[in-house]
Scaffold this active site. Structure first.
Site, PDB file in Angstrom:
ATOM      1  N   SER A  30       0.872  -1.194  -0.016  1.00 12.00           N
ATOM      2  CA  SER A  30      -0.151   0.101  -0.048  1.00 12.00           C
ATOM      3  C   SER A  30       0.732   1.282  -0.017  1.00 12.00           C
ATOM      4  CB  SER A  30      -0.901  -0.092   1.265  1.00 12.00           C
ATOM      5  OG  SER A  30      -0.244   0.046   2.236  1.00 12.00           O
ATOM      6  N   ASP A  83      10.490   0.866  -2.182  1.00 18.14           N
ATOM      7  CA  ASP A  83       9.616  -0.160  -1.643  1.00 18.14           C
ATOM      8  C   ASP A  83       9.205   0.225  -0.209  1.00 18.14           C
ATOM      9  OD1 ASP A  83       9.746  -3.722  -2.298  1.00 18.14           O
ATOM     10  OD2 ASP A  83       8.121  -2.473  -1.650  1.00 18.14           O
ATOM     11  N   GLY A  84       8.206  -0.549   0.163  1.00 16.76           N
ATOM     12  CA  GLY A  84       7.758  -0.343   1.489  1.00 16.76           C
ATOM     13  C   GLY A  84       8.429  -1.386   2.417  1.00 16.76           C
ATOM     14  N   GLY A  98       5.138  -8.814   3.591  1.00 18.44           N
ATOM     15  CA  GLY A  98       3.670  -9.040   4.201  1.00 18.44           C
ATOM     16  C   GLY A  98       2.780  -8.885   2.942  1.00 18.44           C
ATOM     17  N   GLY A  99       3.065  -8.377   1.929  1.00 21.27           N
ATOM     18  CA  GLY A  99       2.445  -8.552   0.550  1.00 21.27           C
ATOM     19  C   GLY A  99       2.654  -9.519  -0.282  1.00 21.27           C
ATOM     20  N   GLU A 105      10.929  -8.567  -4.876  1.00 22.06           N
ATOM     21  CA  GLU A 105      11.422  -7.268  -4.337  1.00 22.06           C
ATOM     22  C   GLU A 105      12.550  -7.536  -3.882  1.00 22.06           C
ATOM     23  OE1 GLU A 105       8.652  -7.276  -0.995  1.00 22.06           O
ATOM     24  OE2 GLU A 105       7.384  -5.727  -2.025  1.00 22.06           O
ATOM     25  N   LYS A 123       6.065   1.442  11.425  1.00 20.69           N
ATOM     26  CA  LYS A 123       6.928   0.325  10.951  1.00 20.69           C
ATOM     27  C   LYS A 123       8.363   0.141  11.664  1.00 20.69           C
ATOM     28  CE  LYS A 123       3.849  -0.676   7.961  1.00 20.69           C
ATOM     29  NZ  LYS A 123       4.031  -0.887   6.274  1.00 20.69           N
TER      30      LYS A 123
HETATM   31  O1  DER Z   1       5.088  -7.110   1.002  1.00 18.88           O
HETATM   32  C1  DER Z   1       5.827  -6.281   1.028  1.00 18.88           C
HETATM   33  O2  DER Z   1       7.367  -6.347   1.147  1.00 18.88           O
HETATM   34  C2  DER Z   1       5.401  -4.575   1.275  1.00 18.88           C
HETATM   35  O3  DER Z   1       6.359  -3.828   0.875  1.00 18.88           O
HETATM   36  C3  DER Z   1       5.322  -4.700   3.066  1.00 18.88           C
HETATM   37  O4  DER Z   1       6.373  -4.930   3.232  1.00 18.88           O
HETATM   38  C4  DER Z   1       4.823  -3.301   3.068  1.00 18.88           C
HETATM   39  O5  DER Z   1       3.446  -2.975   2.657  1.00 18.88           O
HETATM   40  P1  DER Z   1       2.438  -1.778   3.173  1.00 18.88           P
HETATM   41  O6  DER Z   1       3.346  -0.646   2.590  1.00 18.88           O
HETATM   42  O7  DER Z   1       1.185  -2.017   2.484  1.00 18.88           O
HETATM   43  O8  DER Z   1       2.725  -1.904   4.572  1.00 18.88           O
END
Ligand code: DER
Length: 230
Positions: A30, A83-84, A98-99, A105, A123
């Site tokens: 997200s 990236d997140g 998590g995704g 990635e 986070k």
């Molecule tokens: O799956 C992943 O690696 C995503 O980047 C997750 O780590 C972060 O997802 P979010 O931005 O929806 O919290």
């Protein structure tokens, strides 16, 4: 501000580091999607970038926003990945996955000169591990792989539930056709040792510990944006 607004704030701050002509790794999740939408506006305004997506979902969103996407084969060396993360520690070690996109990635992040992590302040952790560690495994011999992972973790004094990630009725299947185990080991004092131990288990394809990959983190909180640099 609400978390969505914080994700947007982190995404906007990361966008300031994107220059015309850059070859980008484009993350999943997200927060990454907030960045993709902001990037789409810049591309509509004439910014020229080429992206490699870290998931089919991200590729579809980029296409819908006319962000040029190529494969990593077409463009094996990237300037910057954005990236997140699920967790970020003070040394910029991450838990990701998590995704469900952790394998692509990590490959994309490793192919990039730099990696900016974008996140809201929830986070940030002192020590990784409160978030269950995603471990991507081959489907063949899953139980044997599961038992070997348990044993490897126990060797490092780690234990806890290791659960097959579900999607609807069945197991979640990643873009690369693998399964994911989520391991609730709790605090991970030595993530380098755990990374090595997991990679030594046949059947483990990859895991969500991103060590030595993130070069920069942009973290948004109600107080503003914090930048962490490694
Ligand atoms: O799956 C992943 O690696 C995503 O980047 C997750 O780590 C972060 O997802 P979010 O931005 O929806 O919290």
């Amino acid at each position: 501000a609400n978390v969505a607004a914080l994700k947007d704030r982190a995404a906007q701050a990361a966008l300031a580091h994107v220059e015309d002509g850059m070859r980008l790794g484009i993350g999943t999740g997200s927060t990454a999607e907030a960045f993709i939408r902001a990037l789409g506006e810049k591309v509509a305004g004439g910014l020229r970038v080429t992206g490699v997506a870290t998931s089919e979902r991200t590729a579809a969103l980029c296409a819908s926003l006319s962000i040029p996407i190529v494969t990593l084969e077409d463009m094996p060396a990237l300037d910057l990945t954005i990236d997140g993360a699920d967790e970020i520690d003070p040394a910029l070690r991450l838990i990701k996955g998590g995704g469900g996109a952790l394998l692509r990635e990590k490959i994309v992040a490793a192919a990039s000169e730099r990696m900016i992590v974008i996140a809201d302040a929830t986070k940030q952790v002192e020590t990784l591990g409160a978030f269950p560690l995603p471990i991507e495994i081959n489907g063949f011999g899953m139980m044997s792989t599961y038992l070997a992972i348990r044993k490897a973790a126990a060797g490092l004094g780690l234990s806890g539930d290791i659960v097959l990630r579900k999607a609807g009725e069945g197991p979640a299947i990643t873009d690369s056709g693998h399964l994911i185990l989520d391991a609730s080991f709790g605090r991970i004092p030595d993530s380098e040792a755990l990374s090595a131990a997991l990679h030594a288990v046949p059947g483990v394809v990859e895991h969500g510990l991103f060590l030595g990959l993130a070069t920069f983190a942009v973290i948004a909180s109600d107080e503003g944006v914090t930048v962490l640099q490694r």
